[in-house]
Write a protein that holds these residues in place. Structure first.
Motif, mmCIF file in Angstrom:
data_model
loop_
_atom_site.group_PDB
_atom_site.id
_atom_site.type_symbol
_atom_site.label_atom_id
_atom_site.label_comp_id
_atom_site.label_asym_id
_atom_site.label_seq_id
_atom_site.Cartn_x
_atom_site.Cartn_y
_atom_site.Cartn_z
ATOM 1 N N SER A 35 0.963 -1.325 0.057
ATOM 2 C CA SER A 35 0.076 0.080 -0.065
ATOM 3 C C SER A 35 0.812 1.274 -0.158
ATOM 4 O O SER A 35 0.296 2.170 -0.470
ATOM 5 N N SER A 36 2.121 0.985 0.290
ATOM 6 C CA SER A 36 3.075 2.239 0.429
ATOM 7 C C SER A 36 3.960 2.278 -0.787
ATOM 8 O O SER A 36 4.780 3.192 -0.508
ATOM 9 N N THR A 37 3.756 1.313 -1.883
ATOM 10 C CA THR A 37 4.942 1.465 -3.092
ATOM 11 C C THR A 37 4.402 2.410 -4.221
ATOM 12 O O THR A 37 5.029 2.575 -5.167
ATOM 13 N N ILE A 38 2.986 2.782 -4.058
ATOM 14 C CA ILE A 38 2.399 3.392 -5.652
ATOM 15 C C ILE A 38 2.996 4.895 -5.373
ATOM 16 O O ILE A 38 2.867 5.424 -4.642
ATOM 17 N N ASP A 77 3.041 7.954 -8.222
ATOM 18 C CA ASP A 77 2.667 8.415 -9.843
ATOM 19 C C ASP A 77 3.493 9.916 -9.878
ATOM 20 O O ASP A 77 3.117 10.398 -10.817
ATOM 21 N N THR A 78 4.354 9.987 -8.998
ATOM 22 C CA THR A 78 5.225 11.264 -9.413
ATOM 23 C C THR A 78 6.519 11.067 -8.617
ATOM 24 O O THR A 78 6.683 10.030 -7.784
ATOM 25 N N LEU A 79 7.375 11.632 -9.428
ATOM 26 C CA LEU A 79 8.779 11.529 -8.810
ATOM 27 C C LEU A 79 9.556 12.623 -9.071
ATOM 28 O O LEU A 79 9.146 13.659 -9.746
ATOM 29 N N ASP A 80 10.611 13.063 -8.226
ATOM 30 C CA ASP A 80 11.414 14.366 -8.550
ATOM 31 C C ASP A 80 12.211 14.153 -9.733
ATOM 32 O O ASP A 80 12.436 13.003 -10.285
ATOM 33 N N VAL A 81 12.215 15.398 -10.290
ATOM 34 C CA VAL A 81 12.947 15.492 -11.895
ATOM 35 C C VAL A 81 14.168 14.621 -11.562
ATOM 36 O O VAL A 81 14.738 13.898 -12.709
ATOM 37 N N TRP A 82 15.172 14.854 -10.722
ATOM 38 C CA TRP A 82 16.381 14.275 -10.714
ATOM 39 C C TRP A 82 16.358 12.742 -10.506
ATOM 40 O O TRP A 82 17.120 11.825 -11.110
ATOM 41 N N GLU A 83 15.214 12.077 -10.090
ATOM 42 C CA GLU A 83 14.930 10.603 -9.985
ATOM 43 C C GLU A 83 14.390 10.273 -11.350
ATOM 44 O O GLU A 83 14.626 8.939 -11.827
ATOM 45 N N LYS A 108 15.634 11.326 -14.220
ATOM 46 C CA LYS A 108 16.857 11.391 -15.398
ATOM 47 C C LYS A 108 17.102 10.272 -16.157
ATOM 48 O O LYS A 108 17.173 10.242 -17.120
ATOM 49 N N ASP A 109 17.485 9.111 -15.374
ATOM 50 C CA ASP A 109 17.864 7.961 -15.871
ATOM 51 C C ASP A 109 17.015 6.734 -15.558
ATOM 52 O O ASP A 109 17.467 5.748 -15.836
ATOM 53 N N LEU A 110 15.631 7.073 -15.781
ATOM 54 C CA LEU A 110 14.736 6.068 -15.413
ATOM 55 C C LEU A 110 14.561 5.030 -16.467
ATOM 56 O O LEU A 110 14.662 3.863 -16.290
ATOM 57 N N GLY A 111 14.664 5.474 -17.687
ATOM 58 C CA GLY A 111 14.528 4.692 -18.856
ATOM 59 C C GLY A 111 15.823 3.652 -19.063
ATOM 60 O O GLY A 111 15.701 2.505 -19.119
ATOM 61 N N HIS A 112 17.053 4.254 -18.610
ATOM 62 C CA HIS A 112 18.018 3.347 -18.653
ATOM 63 C C HIS A 112 18.378 2.484 -17.585
ATOM 64 O O HIS A 112 18.887 1.220 -17.616
ATOM 65 N N PRO A 156 3.671 1.683 -11.780
ATOM 66 C CA PRO A 156 3.640 2.505 -10.441
ATOM 67 C C PRO A 156 4.039 1.880 -9.362
ATOM 68 O O PRO A 156 4.447 2.723 -8.344
ATOM 69 N N SER A 157 4.145 0.469 -9.081
ATOM 70 C CA SER A 157 4.533 0.167 -7.853
ATOM 71 C C SER A 157 5.905 -0.227 -7.717
ATOM 72 O O SER A 157 6.432 -0.381 -6.903
ATOM 73 N N VAL A 158 6.685 -0.310 -8.807
ATOM 74 C CA VAL A 158 8.001 -0.595 -9.005
ATOM 75 C C VAL A 158 9.011 0.618 -9.472
ATOM 76 O O VAL A 158 10.282 0.209 -9.110
ATOM 77 N N VAL A 159 8.180 1.741 -9.860
ATOM 78 C CA VAL A 159 9.285 2.818 -9.936
ATOM 79 C C VAL A 159 10.135 3.259 -9.060
ATOM 80 O O VAL A 159 11.165 3.648 -9.425
ATOM 81 N N SER A 160 9.631 3.266 -7.795
ATOM 82 C CA SER A 160 10.661 3.545 -6.650
ATOM 83 C C SER A 160 11.704 2.970 -6.750
ATOM 84 O O SER A 160 12.883 3.381 -6.402
ATOM 85 N N SER A 161 11.744 1.445 -6.679
ATOM 86 C CA SER A 161 12.926 0.848 -6.332
ATOM 87 C C SER A 161 13.706 0.927 -7.825
ATOM 88 O O SER A 161 14.934 0.910 -7.838
ATOM 89 N N LEU A 162 13.251 1.061 -9.097
ATOM 90 C CA LEU A 162 14.092 1.324 -10.162
ATOM 91 C C LEU A 162 14.791 2.531 -10.134
ATOM 92 O O LEU A 162 15.900 2.598 -10.687
ATOM 93 N N SER A 163 14.262 3.736 -9.763
ATOM 94 C CA SER A 163 14.943 5.064 -9.619
ATOM 95 C C SER A 163 16.027 5.098 -8.509
ATOM 96 O O SER A 163 16.881 5.934 -8.661
ATOM 97 N N ARG A 164 16.112 4.035 -7.640
ATOM 98 C CA ARG A 164 17.408 4.032 -6.882
ATOM 99 C C ARG A 164 18.615 3.022 -7.045
ATOM 100 O O ARG A 164 19.356 2.761 -6.497
#
Length: 1640
Positions: A355-358, A360-366, A368-372, A396-404
């Motif tokens: 319930s806490s992983t969704i 729909d927004t990220l900071d600009v710096w996060e 930057k390389d999300l596609g790569h 939306p559920s995995v984007v946080s872990s991807l950005s790190r």
């Protein structure tokens, strides 16, 4: 150390779980993650999987269907004792089917069976079975009494509401599960059938009564096509099927019947077919092959219904959660294995993490390389395709872990390097080298494409072609066909009007050829003193078309257009005589022909040649212009033909001042002069030889063939310009080059044949010769080929097979032309002959075929063999075809002639003397019959039709003459386009598995023929891409499989909508086709926002869809586990293009899914239904643009008119709704059928005039139909659409109704029976009570989501309460919820109104919108001309959130001054909103030029004017142009008509017709006739809050609508006391007349 760290970490996790479970157990249970499940089912009842398996096998080979039946009957017992579930049965079916297939095809067969792709074919057979039974009602009427014998429940639930569902399962007639239809009778018992078989001709009656067979029918391979047809309707597995099948198979072998099976399991026979035979028949059929999206919704305006969620049928949740799915780095299935005693705490902790992983927004710096980072996660995974699917479908559920994730620079650098060669984010996919359209690809199409490739690979391997060569062949892409064949018209018969290089009038122009490279303004030609463009018109000077072309040429010449003009003149009458004589000019026959003597065309040509020789070309052309002028002056209309006095008058008028005699004397002398007559005939003969005479008038632009219109001339010049510029640029053309000689020498052909050089309108037909030879004993194995002299031992790339009816004049003519073709010499082709004959063929005809067989087998290497055959054919033609000879004399005479000619041509007559007298009449006839069967079954050539089969390309001969030059053309075209590259590959083959003695030139030629014919049947793109230039070391998924025949190249942006779908499709291919793959990841390198804001599932079937405990089939479903609770989601379906789906079970609002409100329910369920398939097409008019406004109707044999539509001007597009079945498309009665007929065949002068087209819908991929219509004789210049003003005038003059009213008559007769058109008895009673009277008001609206459906009911009530006239509402059904569709029929009955649900599928060629709201806006405006029935003359659009306060009849009757549309302008008296009035500044102010900007919440459409003026076509053109810019059409439904109002004029309605608070001041509210709840961009007030505040009667209407809805659905009202209190407060406040105060 590492182990101790892990142990401590696990302890910490378990401790966290324990603490968390203790603190939040209650809260966690209340907020447990929820799931969403979606299914799509078909409208028809289930079909048996056993029968579907037979259909799938028949797609591979027609014989496999029969082998499967025999195998099942032989080996499978009816008891099904070893099959205890549906899954067991499916495995058994797959086992028996796979046994008949090669190894690579077996997995695809299994998958296609689970996909249920053959079900529509069985539905089609149901329709035919139903028609069969209804043709012969049973004596006890047990069939006919129950509405065509349908199952009672199906009849009530389906047929009543959907007349398009023609394939409803017929009920078992009188308990019988099988029957045989012979056209004259039905047989339900084998004994009756056996009686009929003893005397079929006597009992079958008239041959015309025989049942019709179709291309898709299963015809037994032993059947004789000339025998009576016997069609078995029944299901494999029943006893009756076995009995009938055995009997009919034996009868077919004996030549008694043409045995056909149509698999049908009638309703009520499920118990008779065995447990496995009935699997699939009893269950509703769920489909796979579509995507479901749950998008995170923008809730800026809080447009959600506040009603409590209704109770309804809760479907059983069949799934458990997937605990293997990673959640924030934890795989909980493994934790639970180790610590099962802490299950509740661990699960509570998991729920919290979910319930806490969704995000729909990220900071600009996060970002930057999300596609790569995504690409890195994919390529480093153990299963990259699964990883890609999990990431992009749950983003939306995995984007946080991807950005790190820490990024590897090598991956980033490679992606950036690749993006120098391909745009970032671009996705491409190719299957064996051929590009696939990613936008249109679906699972069904992909499986068909893969099956096609695997089948070809299987065929080639059976031809003993090495695997490496097979891969090379499959990876070749046929080059796109270019129309670069030029007709070499150079001869003395071309009469030029001018010469740019020599004539004085062009002397001032420059002659520097390089000036053609200088840019000029669009449409402006280059004025260069060089003959670059040779516009030569081929025309008959006595025709209107020909003379109009002359006037056009003269006009261009007088205006010094930089083009050389010329004509080749011919007489159509003379050419017709040549064709009638078989293409040979018999001068003796022409001398005394009165028609030739009085031929006006020939006379004009003679006079033209005389004038040109004596007075120059300009005077000769002036003579032709004079003929046309006199014709027009003396004629009542411009279409009247030339008369003799026009010709004579024009000749006299032409300035012949230098002539020694008077024009009259010259004219008399010329009529008797033979020289000019011969020159005229030679000119016509040259046109005949060129082959362009069948085109009537045509233009040869440097040899390229075009229409003769002025537009075609300009287009031809534009097409030719870049070709000339390229040649000049590279130095291939200079100032001394003769451009015409260069082009015609390089690409010139001596004869043009439109049958061969197809213009794209007619699809050429190809057949696989390899599949026919691999099927067993084939006549192709028995053919001996003829060759040009001294080329017998050469490999021949091209093989012409001549299908010759030996008893017809045309057949012998074709045979002789084939021989002349070889005599003329061809290095690369050979000719084989397939003789057929009618049953009554005499012995000389049979002996001729035997002579050919002997000659080709024994003497093909002899020098004079072709001369011998030509002389023999000539003798046979004159002796036996053109005149009859008595049989006794003729037989021996023919044999003697063979001996004589053989000796004369140095062939030994010994072989003939030995074999001809011994030839058996019976055996020869049997062989001819075998050939006829082959031609009909394998090649689709009916008996008596002559044809040429060139490496699989079938060219049937029409009415026009086919010459040896046409065979040269056919050879050239086919070799250049599709055979050459195959020859190059075959020549390099190292034949290891072939006996060296077999490797003859014939063997290689055969292989080339078989391979090229098979590859031509591939239905795939001719486009390819160079994927190999992209780097694939770090950022690609590469799977090598050298043994596979399938290779996938792809470039994918994993974080894109196409990537979501492709990831699932690629996983299916990897599992079932085992391809080699090279998938280059191409994400966007810089992101400003999240690329995906949705969850996505692509639904694919698996074996788990079949129960392992009982015999049920559940079918595939989309399952979303653990969806976010606090986010509002909206559901969208991504279905294949031909599908029209609608929700049928959905308790919750699918537009606003808020899972936190689900309460105890764990899974939100939604079921959609395949409402219909879309039949689409394009219609063209011969030599014109699309016939805009042409009406088409579609139906069955018994009911010809079930659906109707009109043809758009945009690409001639049209569409109709259909279900699987056999349909008949016709031109609608009235103007359409009065002016036009369908054109069949190609442009060879032999087209048939057809009024209907038969269309079979037997799969889930729909159908695209290309139509061509031609105007009837005498109607060529009549217009299809007549302006209503002209129409009314003509109506007054004639005193009776004209076309526009006639079309309404037939259309209105249908409108009452359309889908979901309701008019209840109670409603009719209301009319009779005097409640509603007058002309019906038609109102159109659209709603999506429960809130807007709530508003829609209020709008309906407000309309009805303010008018006494009848009202009919039209709702776009695409987005209406099931509860609304349940309520609306009751509401219509209660309140006395009509309604109809309408829909239109978004055309594939029109730029698509992806956002749901924009799609809804588009439906308001883009399809107004085609979405309503043709009988509807006017409609008012009213927004769902509008409240009406006036009689809409006033608006309906308003005169809108001949404009197609009427809107209300935006009011401007609310000064607070001035900053938001964008139309007063910038682009809009300049574009509107003082015109008002209108609001789209209410508008009137005059549909008659709208269609007449092609307003819909104009709006779609504007939309297509603007919508590709994402910054255009922000408010699509409003901006588009306002932008287009200069072309599609708008009538501005009085301001009081639409008031909304956002834009209008309160001062005008009391005068408002409608109030719209516009969104307020300043306050963003929620809709419901605004509605209660702004419209004082809204609460009353809402209370009434909700009370009625609750009563119908059996729900309780939401807190009725509170509602009543609210209602009272509103009433109290309204009594103070707040509106009056506001006005003050």
């Amino acid at each position: 150390m590492e182990n101790r760290f892990r142990a401590r970490f696990c302890v910490l996790i378990l401790l966290a779980c324990s603490i968390y479970s203790g603190l939040t157990l209650v809260g966690a249970q209340n907020r447990r993650p929820k799931n969403v499940q979606v299914a799509v089912r078909v409208k028809w009842s289930g079909t048996p999987l056993l029968l579907e398996a037979g259909e799938l096998l028949s797609k591979e080979s027609k014989n496999l269907f029969w082998e499967f039946i025999d195998d099942w009957l032989l080996h499978v017992a009816k008891t099904d004792g070893d099959s205890h579930s549906a899954k067991d049965c499916v495995k058994k079916i797959v086992k028996h089917g796979s046994f008949l297939l090669s190894e690579p095809l077996a997995p695809l067969f299994e998958y296609s069976l689970s996909l249920r792709s053959a079900s529509p074919r069985l539905v089609l057979y149901r329709q035919l079975a139903e028609e069969s039974l209804s043709s012969f009602p049973l004596p006890d009427d047990s069939y006919s009494n129950n509405e065509r014998g349908l199952d009672a429940n199906e009849t009530a639930d389906i047929k009543k509401f959907d007349p398009l569902l023609v394939g409803v399962n017929p009920k078992s007639p009188d308990g019988k599960c099988c029957w045989v239809d012979t056209g004259g009778a039905l047989f339900f018992d084998v004994a009756d059938l056996l009686l009929w078989l003893q005397r079929p001709n006597e009992l079958s009656g008239d041959a015309s009564q025989q049942p019709e067979t179709y291309d898709f029918d299963h015809i037994h391979f032993d059947s004789n096509i000339m025998s009576p047809v016997a069609i078995l309707y029944g299901a494999l597995g029943t006893d009756c099927f076995r009995g009938f099948h055995v009997t009919l198979t034996q009868a077919a072998k004996e030549g008694k019947v043409n045995y056909v099976v149509r698999p049908v399991l009638p309703s009520g026979c499920e118990a008779e077919v065995g447990l496995c035979g009935a699997v699939g028949a009893r269950d509703s059929l769920n489909l796979g092959g579509y995507g479901v999206e749950l998008a995170l919704k923008n809730m800026e305006y809080k447009a959600m219904d506040d009603s409590a969620i209704k109770k309804g049928v809760t479907l059983e949740d069949p799934r458990t959660e997937d605990l293997n799915q990673e959640v924030r780095g934890f795989i909980f299935s493994k934790i639970l294995e180790r610590k099962s005693d802490l299950t509740s705490g661990i699960m509570a902790f998991r729920d919290y993490l979910l319930s806490s992983t969704i995000s729909d927004t990220l900071d600009v710096w996060e970002l930057k390389d999300l596609g790569h980072q995504t690409a890195q996660r994919i390529v480093q995974a153990s299963d990259p395709l699964q990883s890609m699917q999990e990431i992009n479908q749950n983003f939306p559920s995995v984007v946080s872990s991807l950005s790190r994730m820490k990024l590897n620079d090598s991956i980033k650098d490679e992606i950036i390097a690749n993006q120098k060669m391909i745009p970032p984010g671009k996705s491409l996919m190719a299957l064996n080298g051929a590009l696939i359209n990613i936008e249109d690809i679906d699972l069904y199409l992909l499986i068909d494409l893969v099956h096609q490739e695997l089948s070809l690979a299987d065929q080639f391997s059976k031809l003993k072609i090495p695997h490496s060569t097979v891969r090379k062949l499959l990876l070749t892409v046929t080059p796109p066909e270019l129309n670069t064949f030029r007709v070499d018209f150079r001869s003395a018969h071309v009469h030029y009007l001018n010469n740019l290089e020599e004539d004085a009038m062009y002397r001032r122009w420059r002659n520097n050829i390089n000036e053609i490279l200088v840019p000029v303004f669009p449409g402006q030609p280059h004025y260069i003193r060089k003959n670059l463009y040779h516009a030569v018109y081929v025309l008959d000077p006595a025709t209107v078309c020909g003379l109009q072309s002359i006037d056009m040429i003269t006009s261009f010449y007088e205006n010094t257009f930089p083009m050389r003009f010329g004509v080749i003149l011919y007489s159509a009458q003379f050419i017709k005589k040549i064709e009638m004589s078989g293409g040979e000019l018999h001068s003796s026959a022409l001398e005394h022909d009165s028609e030739i003597e009085n031929d006006k065309s020939s006379l004009i040509i003679q006079l033209f040649i005389y004038i040109k020789e004596n007075h120059g070309p300009q005077t000769a052309f002036q003579f032709l212009s004079n003929v046309n002028r006199l014709r027009i002056e003396s004629a009542e209309s411009t279409d009247e033909a030339v008369e003799m006095h026009h010709i004579e008058g024009a000749f006299v008028e032409t300035d012949l001042s230098k002539a020694k005699s008077s024009p009259q004397e010259i004219l008399l002398k010329l009529k008797k002069e033979q020289t000019f007559k011969e020159m005229s005939q030679e000119s016509s003969l040259s046109v005949f030889k060129l082959g362009v005479g069948t085109l009537q008038c045509c233009l040869l632009m440097n040899g390229l063939v075009f229409d003769s219109s002025e537009e075609a001339l300009i287009n031809a010049m534009s097409d030719e310009l870049p070709r000339i510029q390229e040649q000049v640029y590279y130095g291939h053309i200079n100032s001394r080059t003769d451009v015409l000689d260069k082009f015609l020498s390089e690409n010139g052909i001596s004869r043009y044949n439109p049958q061969i050089l197809a213009d794209g309108k007619v699809k050429r037909r190809f057949v696989s010769l390899a599949s026919s030879i691999l099927g067993g004993d084939s006549v192709l194995n028995e053919i001996n080929y003829l060759h040009s002299p001294e080329t017998v031992d050469d490999v021949k790339a091209v093989t012409h097979l001549l299908a010759v009816d030996v008893t017809s004049k045309k057949g012998i003519k074709l045979l002789r032309e084939g021989i002349h073709y070889l005599i003329g010499g061809t290095q690369g082709a050979r000719v084989g002959v397939l003789f057929s004959a009618s049953q009554t063929a005499d012995l000389p005809s049979l002996l001729l075929t035997k002579t050919f067989e002997i000659t080709a087998a024994s003497y093909s290497h002899k020098k004079k063999v072709l001369d011998f055959l030509d002389q023999l054919c000539s003798f046979y033609e004159h002796k036996y075809i053109l005149r009859s000879t008595t049989a006794a004399e003729s037989n021996q005479e023919f044999i003697d002639k063979v001996y004589e000619l053989a000796e004369a041509n140095e062939l030994f007559s010994k072989a003939y003397k030995f074999l001809l007298p011994e030839a058996s009449d019976l055996k020869l006839r049997e062989h001819l019959n075998k050939v006829s069967q082959f031609l009909y079954r394998q090649l689709g050539i009916p008996s008596g039709v002559n044809a040429i089969i060139t490496n699989g390309r079938v060219t049937p001969l029409g009415a026009s003459v086919f010459l040896s030059d046409d065979l040269h053309l056919l050879e050239s075209v086919e070799f250049k386009h599709r055979i050459n590259h195959i020859v190059e590959i075959i020549e390099e083959v190292n034949w290891q598995d072939v006996d060296p003695d077999m490797l003859t030139s014939k063997y290689i030629s055969d292989v080339i023929m078989f391979v090229s014919s098979s590859m031509a049947t591939r239905d795939r793109s001719t486009e390819s891409a160079r994927f190999e230039i992209l780097n694939a070391e770090y950022s690609a998924v590469v799977v090598n499989n050298e043994n596979s025949s399938i290779h996938i190249d792809a470039v994918v942006d994993p974080l894109s909508p196409s990537g979501q779908k492709l990831s699932s499709l690629l996983r299916v291919l990897a599992k079932y086709a085992h391809p080699s793959m090279r998938i280059v990841l191409n994400p966007l390198s810089s992101l400003g926002d999240l690329p995906l804001k949705n969850y996505y599932r692509y639904v694919v079937p698996t074996m788990d869809d079949f129960s392992s405990t009982d015999y049920t089939v559940n079918g595939p479903k989309a399952f979303f586990a653990n969806m976010p609770l606090s986010k509002t989601l909206t559901m969208n379906l991504d279905v294949p293009e031909p599908w029209l789906v609608e929700p049928v079970i959905a308790i919750h609002d699918l537009d606003n899914i808020f899972l936190e409100n689900l309460g105890d329910t764990r899974t939100l369920q939604a079921v959609f239904e395949l409402e219909a398939l879309v039949l689409t097409g394009h219609c063209a008019e011969k030599d014109h643009g699309p016939p805009r406004g042409l009406q088409l109707i579609l139906g069955t044999k018994n009911t010809p008119h079930l659906v109707d539509t009109i043809v758009m001007a945009n690409l001639g597009y049209w569409q109709m709704k259909v279900h699987p079945g056999v349909w008949y498309l016709q031109l609608a009665p009235g103007r359409s059928s009065e002016l036009y007929f369908f054109r069949d065949g190609v442009n060879d002068g032999s087209q048939e005039k057809s009024l209907s087209k038969r269309i079979a819908i037997n799969d889930l991929r729909g159908n695209v139909v290309h139509l061509e219509v031609v105007k009837k004789k005498g109607k060529e210049h009549e217009k299809l659409l007549i302006s209503s003003d002209v129409d009314n005038q003509s109506k007054d003059k004639r005193g009776h109704s004209s076309w526009n009213s006639k079309i309404f008559e037939w259309a209105s007769s249908f409108i009452g029976g359309r889908d979901h058109s309701k008019k209840s008895d109670d409603c009719l009673k209301g009319h009779s009570k005097g409640g509603r009277h007058g002309k019906t008001i038609n109102i159109f609206s659209i709603a999506s989501g429960h809130l807007y459906e709530r508003f829609l009911k209020i709008m309906i009530l407000s309309v009805l309460k303010n008018t006494h006239r009848p009202v009919k509402f039209w709702f776009i059904k695409n987005y209406l919820s099931p509860p609304f569709k349940d309520v609306i029929p009751h509401m219509a009955r209660e309140y006395g109104f009509d309604y109809e649900l309408i829909t239109y599928r978004w055309p594939t060629w029109l730029h698509k919108q992806t956002e749901k709201q924009r799609i809804i806006w588009a439906y308001k405006i883009l399809f107004l001309d085609v979405i309503f029935p043709l009988s509807l003359e006017k409609v008012i659009f009213v927004d769902a959130d509008q409240v009406v306060r006036a009689d809409m009849g006033e608006l309906y009757d308003m005169d809108i001054k001949g404009r197609p549309l009427a809107y209300t302008p935006f009011c401007d008296n609310n000064k607070e909103m001035d900053g938001y009035r964008f139309w007063r500044q910038g682009f809009w102010r300049d574009h509107l030029q003082g015109k008002p900007y209108h609001i789209s919440a209410l508008y009137v459409v005059d549909l008659v004017k709208f269609r007449e003026t092609a307003a819909g076509d104009h709006l779609r053109v504007f939309y297509e142009t603007l919508s590709k810019d994402p910054n255009s059409l922000a408010n699509l439904d409003q901006d588009l008509p306002n932008y287009a109002q200069h072309r599609v004029p708008i009538f501005s309605l009085p301001q009081e017709w639409l008031w909304c608070e956002s834009w209008c001041g309160n001062a005008t509210k009391s005068r408002a006739k409608t109030i719209d709840l516009c969104n307020n961009p300043m306050t963003k007030e929620p809709k419901l809050q605004g509605a209660r505040r702004i419209v004082h009667e809204w609460t009353d209407l809402d209370f009434e609508a909700r009370k009625f809805t609750a009563k119908i659905l059996g729900d309780e009202m939401d807190n009725p006391e509170a509602l009543a209190s609210s209602k009272k407060k509103v009433n109290d406040s309204s009594s103070e007349d707040m509106e009056s105060k506001a006005e003050l």
